[in-house]
Design a protein around this motif. Sequence first.
Motif, short mmCIF file in Angstrom:
data_model
loop_
_atom_site.label_atom_id
_atom_site.label_comp_id
_atom_site.label_asym_id
_atom_site.label_seq_id
_atom_site.Cartn_x
_atom_site.Cartn_y
_atom_site.Cartn_z
N THR A 417 0.83 -1.21 0.00
CA THR A 417 0.00 0.00 0.00
C THR A 417 0.86 1.26 0.00
OG1 THR A 417 -1.73 -1.19 1.22
CG2 THR A 417 -1.84 1.22 1.21
N ARG A 420 2.11 1.82 -3.44
CA ARG A 420 1.06 2.36 -4.30
C ARG A 420 0.82 3.84 -4.01
NH1 ARG A 420 -2.74 -0.64 -6.80
NH2 ARG A 420 -4.42 0.68 -5.98
N ALA A 426 -2.80 5.10 -4.99
CA ALA A 426 -3.70 4.99 -3.83
C ALA A 426 -3.56 6.24 -2.99
CB ALA A 426 -3.37 3.74 -3.01
N ASP A 427 -4.62 6.55 -2.24
CA ASP A 427 -4.52 7.74 -1.39
C ASP A 427 -4.00 7.36 0.00
OD1 ASP A 427 -6.68 6.64 0.04
OD2 ASP A 427 -8.15 7.78 -1.13
N GLU A 430 -5.76 4.84 2.54
CA GLU A 430 -5.54 3.40 2.40
C GLU A 430 -4.29 2.97 3.18
OE1 GLU A 430 -5.72 1.74 -1.51
OE2 GLU A 430 -7.13 3.27 -2.18
#
Length: 469
Positions: A417, A420, A426-427, A430
């Motif tokens: 994560t 990402r 992804a923000d 997350e």
Amino acid sequence: MIRKAALTTALALCGAGCASGPPPRIDTPPPVLPAAFSYVPDPAVAGSLAALLPQEDPAFVSLRAAALDDAPSIGEAAARIERARAGARRAGAERMPQFDLAASLETSRTNPGSLGASLPTGITIDPDQTSYGASLGARWDADLFGRLKSEQRAASARLDAATADAEAVRIALIADLASLVVDWRSLEVRDAALSRDLDAANRLVALTASRANAGLAPGVDTARAEAIAAASRSRLAMLGGERANLIGRLVTLTARDAGWVETQLAAPGGTTALPLVPATLPSDLLARRPDVTAAAARLAAADSDLAAAAARRFPRITLSASLGLLAFSPGQLFDDDSLIGSLAAAIAGPLLDFGRISAEIDGAAADKRLAFQLYRAAVFDALGDAESGYRLIAATDARAAAAADEAVRFTRVETLTATRVRAGLADLSEQLEARRQADGAEERAAIARGEAQRARLLLWLALGGAGEV
């Protein structure tokens, strides 16, 4: 005539005792044992019993040595053995003759008038008289019906029970020390895991605060990151209380001060691999478990007590003799006329006691029944402890494996994560969620592993602690 009366009385006593019969028979069949334990490993891949202890941990080695040398519980058990040993010596000495040595000096004054108003001519009474004496006496109970022999067997069995109790205390002490050391090492792993969680949370706090200041993320992300960091700090603070409890218990068990205990625990731990589980049979517990051995010894003592109580119904034959000197002046003490002596044989037994001895026999019989049930309870306690020990290891090993896998997967999710987020795929929310899920996972894995190690110590204790080096 007198001899005939004495003989008649002796025969009556013997008849009264012998008519009472032997002690009651109380069956004590050995408990039926199962053929094997469930969850027991294949002997081809099983480990040793001694390997269940943290033998390679220097803290455990030093703490165990200190406790076995000066722990109050060990000293108490040793004192109980000495008391039982003294009782066994006393019971054995009762079967031997007893010799007594005595010396006397006696002065008396007599009123001549107490012998009458007048004495024959030429006869006078010296009102002052002094006697000198010395004697050697011997007394021996023939124990024809085995009362003293039974009491000696009972005392010897109680010594065996006290010795087994002391071994049980020693084994329990070692198991307690090992458990506390395992808990301490688990705390160290948990502390490191929580410290990593806190570092990761603090990095997220800095990241979210920086992005919030730049207008790239909402302020709630910073609050969420701070909440995650606060949770890690809270769990870290809780470890202090657990450490305090462990130190206190180790001070109690080792009879050493806290500073010395902490110095021993500061040494690096040994291997962290979970040892293989040993294979054993239920029948091995009867010879290996000291509590079962002690219960069997107490059953033997109760059996001998019953025999001794039954023997009280029979006559006691006592032989005695004495040899001494008696004179009325020091110069006559070693004359031939001063030599005195006696030789006697006595027989005495119950004739009419209104059920006193019968009540003692009934009480001893009840004690034997109680001892037998306590022995059965000790056997089935041992079987239950061993059975639950094997099952507990299987359960805790499965939990430890699952917790370790959970921690690995959460860490991988968090890493992916974060990658990402850095790539813009992804923000930050997350990543915060991934951190929240991963938070505490390594600590849970450490706790589960510590429980698996403790389960092995419980099995070591359940199997009797044999193999400890």
